[in-house]
Motif scaffolding. Structure first.
Motif, PDB file in Angstrom:
ATOM      1  N   ALA A  52     -39.032 -27.140 -33.889  1.00 14.86           N
ATOM      2  CA  ALA A  52     -39.549 -26.406 -32.727  1.00 14.86           C
ATOM      3  C   ALA A  52     -39.080 -27.086 -31.439  1.00 14.86           C
ATOM      4  O   ALA A  52     -38.686 -26.406 -30.477  1.00 14.86           O
ATOM      5  CB  ALA A  52     -41.075 -26.344 -32.781  1.00 14.86           C
ATOM      6  N   GLN A 101     -36.751 -25.340 -28.433  1.00 10.71           N
ATOM      7  CA  GLN A 101     -37.085 -25.338 -26.999  1.00 10.71           C
ATOM      8  C   GLN A 101     -36.049 -26.127 -26.197  1.00 10.71           C
ATOM      9  O   GLN A 101     -35.722 -25.768 -25.067  1.00 10.71           O
ATOM     10  CB  GLN A 101     -38.486 -25.935 -26.765  1.00 10.71           C
ATOM     11  CG  GLN A 101     -39.619 -25.240 -27.507  1.00 10.71           C
ATOM     12  CD  GLN A 101     -39.549 -23.725 -27.419  1.00 10.71           C
ATOM     13  OE1 GLN A 101     -38.980 -23.160 -26.478  1.00 10.71           O
ATOM     14  NE2 GLN A 101     -40.115 -23.049 -28.405  1.00 10.71           N
ATOM     15  N   ARG A 117     -42.561 -25.278 -24.740  1.00 14.92           N
ATOM     16  CA  ARG A 117     -42.226 -23.854 -24.834  1.00 14.92           C
ATOM     17  C   ARG A 117     -42.402 -23.176 -23.465  1.00 14.92           C
ATOM     18  O   ARG A 117     -41.522 -22.436 -23.016  1.00 14.92           O
ATOM     19  CB  ARG A 117     -43.127 -23.177 -25.865  1.00 14.92           C
ATOM     20  CG  ARG A 117     -42.923 -21.670 -25.977  1.00 14.92           C
ATOM     21  CD  ARG A 117     -43.993 -21.072 -26.870  1.00 14.92           C
ATOM     22  NE  ARG A 117     -43.769 -21.447 -28.246  1.00 14.92           N
ATOM     23  CZ  ARG A 117     -43.049 -20.725 -29.113  1.00 14.92           C
ATOM     24  NH1 ARG A 117     -42.506 -19.605 -28.722  1.00 14.92           N
ATOM     25  NH2 ARG A 117     -42.886 -21.125 -30.348  1.00 14.92           N
TER      26      ARG A 117
END
Ligand code: FAD
Length: 412
Positions: free
Chosen positions: A376, A380, A404
């Motif tokens: 993740a 980002q 994010r």
């Protein structure tokens, strides 16, 4: 001799992608793809990972099945080497005597293994890992080997070492510098990977220089280090990097300096010749416009798309964000941006947990992000860096800071 067609020399990630992207963009002229390997174009990354490990077969390596080339009118010439370029006559000389006219020529000649000038380098049991043929040979050797010495602790040496250890081999990695992947990653990332490999049973010799490979009856038996130590080996992997294949371009009078020199459109000084992928040195937006040569699938494929766009009348400069991945046993490293030249690295997450990212800065400016088992963060990171957004070192270090949202924030 000249034609309106596009001739592509080199049929790997970059060459294949130009051919496919040209057809996808509606290019109707002739497309000829020349590759000196005697197989359908295939993906290299699994060679040092699942394919080496025996988890997948050749069918899953192939870029596309044979029918794709027929269906898309791509004339693929396997096992054929281009030996010269006649720029005035716009033709390529092929080994065997044939000439092929081009309207545009794309050089996607990639890179080849760097071979150290070591006595004993020719011994049976000294292996490389770049092509499918080399990997087939290496797989067989590995099955029979007990003691493996890897020369060079870069991505490929480490990926190979992880597979060799998983197969129960004794593995020792020799590295001239004092850390693994030192050319491309930050110190915390190097340390983490060296410790993880060591825990899995890999032995390291840092600051170690191999001076001789010795054998008996033509078979490798040990590697000798400066200082006199001898390391037992029945398999030696040479993984000390690659050399770009620029000879064809240089012989045709094109500039070559650690790669075939191209401009931001990926064109050489000859507007009818482009160069892409591992063989190309291009002015990289993400390296202050400095001539940069990258060795990554993303770079090869995005270069190819950029040239295909130009050839169908939609020219644009190449600006894509570089990104890269490596798999070493259970560890997945993903890198967004170019982190060389950093002067500050900031940890996000705890390496002891096995999942963290390293934010790399120069002069306070975020250059790139290395993520280990944190996909993740990598996703980002790519959005952040592609948009030119910044997060401060304090924000990066704060695991509760919303990456994010930062990646999605409007600028200005
Ligand atoms: C084992 C391995 C693992 C890798 N893992 C990763 C990874 O995990 N992630 C990642 O991003 N990248 C990885 N890479 C790097 C990635 O594979 C390369 O960046 C990519 O292959 C570059 O593609 P290319 O088409 O520019 O060049 P290459 O793949 O080098 O292909 C060039 C082709 O051109 C041919 N050729 C050269 N000269 C001629 C000529 N005169 N005539 C005809 N043919 C010619 C060559 O034989 C070769 O087939 C890995 C590479 C290797 C070797």
């Amino acid at each position: 001799m000249a034609s309106d067609g596009v001739v592509i020399v080199g049929a790997s990630h970059a060459g294949f992608q130009v051919a496919a992207s040209l057809r996808q963009a509606g290019f109707d002229g002739r497309v000829v793809l020349i590759g000196d390997e005697p197989v359908l174009p295939y993906q290299r990354p699994p060679l040092s990972k699942d394919y080496l490990d025996g988890k997948i077969g050749v069918d899953l390596l192939l870029m596309r099945p044979e029918a794709f080339y027929r269906d898309h009118r791509i004339d693929y010439l396997p096992g054929v080497r281009a030996t010269g370029i006649d720029r005035a006559g716009k033709s390529v000389q092929l080994a065997g005597g044939k000439r092929l006219g081009y309207g545009h020529l794309v050089l996607a000649t990639g890179a080849r293994n760097r071979v150290p000038p070591l006595p004993g380098i020719e011994l049976d049991g000294v292996c490389y890992l770049r092509t499918l043929a080399e990997t087939e040979a290496l797989r067989q050797r590995l099955a029979a080997a007990e003691h493996v010495v890897v020369i060079g602790a870069g991505f490929i040496g480490l990926e190979f070492a992880a597979v060799a250890r998983a197969h129960g081999k004794h593995v020792c990695i020799l590295e001239l510098t004092d850390r693994v992947m030192g050319r491309v990653v930050a110190v915390p990332t190097s340390l983490f990977f060296a410790e993880a490999h060591a825990r899995a049973g890999v032995a390291f010799r840092f600051g170690a220089q191999a001076v001789r490979i010795a054998g008996n009856n033509g078979r490798v038996e040990h590697v000798e280090l400066a200082g006199g130590d001898k390391l037992r080996a029945d398999l030696v992997l040479i993984s000390i990097g690659v050399v770009p294949n620029g000879e064809l371009a240089a012989a045709a009078g094109l500039a070559v300096a650690n790669g075939i020199v191209v401009d931001e459109m990926l064109s050489t000084a000859d507007p009818a010749i482009s160069a892409i992928g591992d063989c190309a040195a291009f002015p990289c937006r993400h390296a202050d416009g400095n001539p940069t040569r990258l060795e990554a699938v993303q770079n090869a494929a995005d270069h190819a798309r950029c040239v295909a766009d130009r050839l169908v009348g939609k020219p644009h400069p190449y600006t894509a964000l570089p990104w890269f991945w490596s798999e070493q046993g259970p560890l997945r490293l993903q890198i967004a941006g170019l982190t060389t030249g950093q002067d500050q690295s900031v940890l996000r997450g705890d390496p002891a947990s096995g999942a963290f990212s390293v934010f790399c800065y120069r002069g306070g400016e975020l250059l790139g992000i290395e993520s280990v088992n944190r996909p993740a963060d990598h996703a980002q990171a790519r959005r952040l860096l592609a948009a030119g957004r910044q997060v401060t070192p304090d924000q990066a270090a704060d695991d509760s800071f919303d990456l994010r949202a930062a990646a999605a924030a409007r600028v200005g």
